[in-house]
Design a protein around this motif. Structure first.
Motif, PDB file in Angstrom:
ATOM      1  N   PRO A  45       0.810  -1.231   0.000  1.00  0.00           N
ATOM      2  CA  PRO A  45       0.000   0.000   0.000  1.00  0.00           C
ATOM      3  C   PRO A  45       0.845   1.285   0.000  1.00  0.00           C
ATOM      4  CG  PRO A  45       0.240  -0.754   2.235  1.00  0.00           C
ATOM      5  CD  PRO A  45       1.076  -1.691   1.384  1.00  0.00           C
ATOM      6  N   TYR A  46       2.113   1.192  -0.378  1.00  0.00           N
ATOM      7  CA  TYR A  46       3.031   2.325  -0.199  1.00  0.00           C
ATOM      8  C   TYR A  46       2.995   3.335  -1.340  1.00  0.00           C
ATOM      9  CZ  TYR A  46       4.713  -1.194   3.037  1.00  0.00           C
ATOM     10  OH  TYR A  46       4.763  -2.143   4.018  1.00  0.00           O
ATOM     11  N   GLY A  47       2.549   2.906  -2.515  1.00  0.00           N
ATOM     12  CA  GLY A  47       2.566   3.816  -3.656  1.00  0.00           C
ATOM     13  C   GLY A  47       3.970   4.109  -4.153  1.00  0.00           C
ATOM     14  N   ILE A  48       4.907   3.226  -3.826  1.00  0.00           N
ATOM     15  CA  ILE A  48       6.316   3.386  -4.228  1.00  0.00           C
ATOM     16  C   ILE A  48       6.633   2.350  -5.286  1.00  0.00           C
ATOM     17  CG2 ILE A  48       8.710   3.329  -3.427  1.00  0.00           C
ATOM     18  CD1 ILE A  48       7.644   3.998  -0.608  1.00  0.00           C
ATOM     19  N   THR A  49       7.281   2.765  -6.370  1.00  0.00           N
ATOM     20  CA  THR A  49       7.579   1.808  -7.437  1.00  0.00           C
ATOM     21  C   THR A  49       8.631   0.795  -7.003  1.00  0.00           C
ATOM     22  OG1 THR A  49       9.357   3.131  -8.421  1.00  0.00           O
ATOM     23  CG2 THR A  49       7.100   3.560  -9.199  1.00  0.00           C
ATOM     24  N   VAL A  50       8.595  -0.344  -7.659  1.00  0.00           N
ATOM     25  CA  VAL A  50       9.581  -1.394  -7.394  1.00  0.00           C
ATOM     26  C   VAL A  50      10.984  -0.872  -7.678  1.00  0.00           C
ATOM     27  CG1 VAL A  50      10.422  -3.640  -8.187  1.00  0.00           C
ATOM     28  CG2 VAL A  50       7.974  -3.281  -7.773  1.00  0.00           C
ATOM     29  N   ALA A  51      11.138  -0.102  -8.749  1.00  0.00           N
ATOM     30  CA  ALA A  51      12.452   0.462  -9.085  1.00  0.00           C
ATOM     31  C   ALA A  51      12.968   1.349  -7.961  1.00  0.00           C
ATOM     32  CB  ALA A  51      12.373   1.256 -10.392  1.00  0.00           C
ATOM     33  N   GLU A  52      12.066   2.136  -7.366  1.00  0.00           N
ATOM     34  CA  GLU A  52      12.489   3.015  -6.278  1.00  0.00           C
ATOM     35  C   GLU A  52      12.929   2.210  -5.058  1.00  0.00           C
ATOM     36  OE1 GLU A  52      13.251   6.701  -4.320  1.00  0.00           O
ATOM     37  OE2 GLU A  52      13.115   6.052  -6.408  1.00  0.00           O
ATOM     38  N   PHE A  53      12.245   1.105  -4.787  1.00  0.00           N
ATOM     39  CA  PHE A  53      12.675   0.225  -3.696  1.00  0.00           C
ATOM     40  C   PHE A  53      14.106  -0.253  -3.939  1.00  0.00           C
ATOM     41  CE2 PHE A  53       8.323  -0.233  -2.118  1.00  0.00           C
ATOM     42  CZ  PHE A  53       8.527  -0.454  -0.763  1.00  0.00           C
ATOM     43  N   THR A  54      14.395  -0.726  -5.146  1.00  0.00           N
ATOM     44  CA  THR A  54      15.739  -1.243  -5.422  1.00  0.00           C
ATOM     45  C   THR A  54      16.781  -0.135  -5.361  1.00  0.00           C
ATOM     46  OG1 THR A  54      15.545  -0.981  -7.837  1.00  0.00           O
ATOM     47  CG2 THR A  54      14.796  -3.052  -6.894  1.00  0.00           C
ATOM     48  N   ASN A  55      16.430   1.045  -5.855  1.00  0.00           N
ATOM     49  CA  ASN A  55      17.376   2.158  -5.806  1.00  0.00           C
ATOM     50  C   ASN A  55      17.694   2.554  -4.373  1.00  0.00           C
ATOM     51  OD1 ASN A  55      17.411   2.226  -8.587  1.00  0.00           O
ATOM     52  ND2 ASN A  55      15.959   3.913  -8.764  1.00  0.00           N
TER      53      ASN A  55
END
Length: 313
Positions: free
Chosen positions: A218-228
């Motif tokens: 439910p975070y609204g954060i992209t997967v790419a942003e998580f990895t970055n």
């Protein structure tokens, strides 16, 4: 013709035949490192034992995540009596992801066997694979407390993001260790381990790259942003510059400065980054200090290298 074969000539011929019959490993003083009887120097032993810390972590995380049980059930002899991991459990995975992670799990069991067939090793250290441990890592990566706390076991995508945290650290350690090894047997082992660890990381990154622009609920954060963010955190904790990259990077950091997609991480030549054991400890402890345990290792890692730093804490 017979008189041409003097006693000296006959002796020479016999000596030559004997040499041909003797195994190469016995006749040549130079080809010894690869034989079973060749001693492995202590420096190699230390560098081969240190990765057991990461291999234990990966084995338990993948075994529990895919099957709900760990080494104590599948290969108890490999634990050498070490404590059971904290908080590890079966993840809510779709059939395809579960199959992939199960393959990883058994590969990690093989890695533990391979290392322990070469060096004595040490008991499984205390590992914290709880939701709280991963949530703390994610909070540190984003510089704020995520709400609700990140749960690595909640879904396939959650689990893959959590998996992004683990194999890559180990493979950079193998890259860093290889040039320091002396024995051929040590180099062969590390090269083989590096090949599969790199493959695991590539599969994880490839699966995540397909969802790079998807926002994790439910975070609204992209997967790419998580990895970055995770990569940035590991760079910060390692304290040795950029040795980690997410799935989408500024173009200048992509392969040959030509592309933003970054399904495989590498330096300016697209060659894998190397980390020292000290850098790895700073990352997996989550403390940025190789002498301050924490993170996935509440009581610290084991082996001569890790213990040498704990003694100075």
């Amino acid at each position: 013709m017979a008189e041409l074969f003097t006693s000296t000539t006959i002796a020479t011929i016999i000596a030559s035949l004997i040499l041909l019959l003797v195994p190469i490993s016995c006749s040549s003083p130079f080809i010894t490192d690869g034989s079973r009887d060749s001693p492995i120097p202590q420096s190699d032993i230390d560098l081969l034992e240190f990765p057991l810390n990461l291999e234990y972590l990966e084995a338990e995380f993948f075994l529990y995540g895919s099957m709900g049980q760990g080494l104590d059930n599948f290969a108890p002899n490999l634990t050498m009596g070490g404590p059971k991991p904290l908080g590890a459990k079966k993840a809510n995975l779709d059939p395809y992801t579960r199959d992939v992670i199960k393959q990883f799990a058994w590969q990690e069991v093989g890695h533990l066997r391979a290392i322990k067939d070469t060096v004595q090793g040490f008991p499984r250290p205390l590992l914290d694979l709880s939701t709280k441990s991963f949530a703390k890592t994610m909070d540190a990566a984003f510089g704020k407390r995520l709400s609700p706390p990140f749960d690595p076991y909640a879904s396939s995508l959650h689990y893959l993001i959590a998996s992004y945290v683990i194999p890559y650290v180990g493979l950079t350690g193998y890259v860093g260790a290889n040039p320091k090894l002396q024995a051929a047997a040590s180099k062969r082992l590390v090269a083989g381990l590096l090949a599969v660890e790199s493959g695991q990381d590539a599969v994880i990154r490839g699966l995540l790259y397909e969802y790079a622009l998807i926002r994790l609920h439910p975070y609204g954060i992209t997967v790419a942003e998580f990895t970055n963010r995770i990569s940035d955190l590991r760079n910060k904790l390692g304290q040795e510059g950029i040795k980690d990259e997410g799935l989408v990077v500024p173009k200048k950091f992509g392969a040959e400065g030509q592309i933003r997609g970054n399904v495989l991480a590498g330096d300016e030549y697209s060659i894998g980054y190397a980390r020292t054991p000290e850098e790895i400890l700073r990352v997996v402890y989550g403390s940025g200090n190789e002498s301050t345990p924490g993170g996935f290792y509440p009581k610290g890692a084991d082996g001569r290298i890790a213990k040498s730093h704990l003694q100075h804490s």
